[in-house]
Design an enzyme around this catalytic site. Structure first.
Site, PDB file in Angstrom:
ATOM      1  N   GLN A 271       0.458  -1.277   0.659  1.00 43.04           N
ATOM      2  CA  GLN A 271      -0.044   0.225   0.341  1.00 43.04           C
ATOM      3  C   GLN A 271       0.683   1.009  -0.168  1.00 43.04           C
ATOM      4  OE1 GLN A 271      -3.226  -0.229   2.788  1.00 43.04           O
ATOM      5  NE2 GLN A 271      -3.428   1.862   2.963  1.00 43.04           N
TER       6      GLN A 271
ATOM      7  N   SER B 153       4.017  -5.784   2.912  1.00 41.34           N
ATOM      8  CA  SER B 153       3.001  -5.612   3.716  1.00 41.34           C
ATOM      9  C   SER B 153       1.694  -6.335   3.435  1.00 41.34           C
ATOM     10  CB  SER B 153       2.703  -4.141   4.186  1.00 41.34           C
ATOM     11  OG  SER B 153       1.931  -3.875   5.276  1.00 41.34           O
ATOM     12  N   LEU B 154       1.459  -5.509   2.499  1.00 42.33           N
ATOM     13  CA  LEU B 154       0.297  -6.170   1.702  1.00 42.33           C
ATOM     14  C   LEU B 154       0.424  -7.155   0.557  1.00 42.33           C
ATOM     15  CD1 LEU B 154      -1.978  -5.229  -1.733  1.00 42.33           C
ATOM     16  CD2 LEU B 154      -2.722  -6.290   0.110  1.00 42.33           C
TER      17      LEU B 154
ATOM     18  N   ARG C 206      -9.336  -7.536   5.585  1.00 38.51           N
ATOM     19  CA  ARG C 206      -7.823  -7.429   5.805  1.00 38.51           C
ATOM     20  C   ARG C 206      -7.858  -5.721   5.996  1.00 38.51           C
ATOM     21  NH1 ARG C 206      -2.405  -6.008   4.062  1.00 38.51           N
ATOM     22  NH2 ARG C 206      -1.155  -6.039   5.965  1.00 38.51           N
TER      23      ARG C 206
ATOM     24  N   HIS D  88       0.597  -2.141  11.432  1.00 37.88           N
ATOM     25  CA  HIS D  88       2.383  -2.744  11.777  1.00 37.88           C
ATOM     26  C   HIS D  88       2.425  -2.051  13.067  1.00 37.88           C
ATOM     27  CE1 HIS D  88       2.288  -5.111   7.845  1.00 37.88           C
ATOM     28  NE2 HIS D  88       1.998  -3.767   7.330  1.00 37.88           N
TER      29      HIS D  88
ATOM     30  N   GLN E  83       1.657 -10.445  10.699  1.00 34.52           N
ATOM     31  CA  GLN E  83       2.363  -9.572  10.106  1.00 34.52           C
ATOM     32  C   GLN E  83       1.348  -7.777  10.404  1.00 34.52           C
ATOM     33  OE1 GLN E  83       1.436  -7.607   6.490  1.00 34.52           O
ATOM     34  NE2 GLN E  83       2.853  -9.035   5.318  1.00 34.52           N
TER      35      GLN E  83
END
Length: 315
Positions: A10, A91-92, A116, A201, A250
């Site tokens: 992202q 991440s994503l 999510r 996070h 995560q």
């Protein structure tokens, strides 16, 4: 030629992403349609035409970025797939990495990342937080800075260890603001607040964990065909069950991108690192870490065609 795949996260979204691919390649167009059907809304329209504010919303940006990466892979995967040695996503992008590694189909992955993104957005509203990028070499460790700021003002933690000179912090607004002050005192070149809807996070995302775990368990997974190096521990994952658990962790743990990148460069020094999807953030970070490494970005028709030519010449 060996390839290592990097999948963007992202922040890499931009209006128009994937539009030329969908126009040029039926396989790419089919991926965007599959994601639209999976999430029950026209993610493709947002990706192609915006508006930017709607595309940037977490619950839209995540499936849109996944769709773009998956669309590129639908075009190039049959050509370079046999030569891919590993994958990683930021991440994503780690969800996209598991898709290109064959662990989950694109519709299932889209449903998970839509959930999510929704959870992250909702819990960000319920418990407001902030994130900021800290740039430069500091005279104090970012971990110590965050610990001091947490004691003085409010919880803040490192969220993304992107490089030796770029760390993103995340947490309560007052804690992030204090950590930025301390980072400037420690020599940071810049401290940039990020336009996000929550403290991603970080422990502030803990209320979203159960919902994400349920979403991951609801879909069919297979063991990835190639190792996917995980954000949480910078270790290669080859089992579906481990993948699901680390993707849950995560949500509240920092992204160990710097460690992960070093591992990949050490293990695959001769490989070409290909960023599959929108932008070139990850290949840019990699070149600063290892200037001699070979990199390509692959998100547009021109870039796809360049990769296909390169792959054909190397066979």
């Amino acid at each position: 030629m060996d390839y290592v795949l990097l999948l963007p996260g992202q922040g890499s979204q931009k209006v128009g992403m994937g539009k030329d691919l969908a126009d040029a390649f039926p396989a790419a167009r089919d991926v965007f349609h599959a994601v639209d059907d999976a999430v029950g809304s026209s993610i493709s329209t947002l990706a192609f035409d915006g508006p930017p504010d709607d595309l940037t919303r977490t619950l839209n940006a995540q499936p849109a970025l996944l769709a773009h990466s998956a669309a590129v892979w639908a075009v190039v995967g049959s050509v370079i797939g046999p030569f891919v040695r590993a994958a990683a996503g930021h991440s994503l992008g780690e969800f996209s990495a598991y898709h290109v590694a064959g662990a989950i189909d694109v519709a299932a992955a889209a449903r998970i990342v839509r959930r999510r993104g929704t959870l992250m957005y909702e819990h960000g509203l319920a418990r407001p937080g902030a994130m900021a990028a800290i740039l430069g070499v500091l005279t104090a460790s970012i971990d110590d800075i965050c610990q001091q700021a947490s004691v003085e003002r409010g919880l803040v933690v490192p969220a993304n260890y992107n490089s030796d000179e770029q760390v993103v912090i995340s947490g309560e607004v007052a804690g992030v603001e204090r950590a930025m002050e301390l980072a400037k005192e420690a020599g940071a070149k810049r401290c940039l607040p990020l336009p996000v809807s929550g403290a991603f996070h970080s422990p502030l995302m803990e209320p979203a964990v159960a919902g994400l775990r349920d979403a991951l368990q609801a879909e069919a997974w297979s063991d990835p065909h190639v190792p996917v190096v995980a954000n949480v521990n910078a270790e290669p994952v080859t089992a579906a069950g481990v993948a699901r658990e680390l993707l849950v962790q995560q949500l509240t743990a920092p992204v160990q991108w710097n460690r992960l990148s070093r591992l990949l460069v050490q293990q695959y020094p001769e490989a070409t690192f290909v960023e599959i999807g929108s932008g070139a953030v990850l290949t840019g970070l990699l070149r600063r870490l290892a200037p001699s490494v070979k990199t390509l970005s692959c998100g547009t028709v021109a870039e796809v065609e360049k990769l296909l030519v390169l792959a054909g010449e190397s066979v």
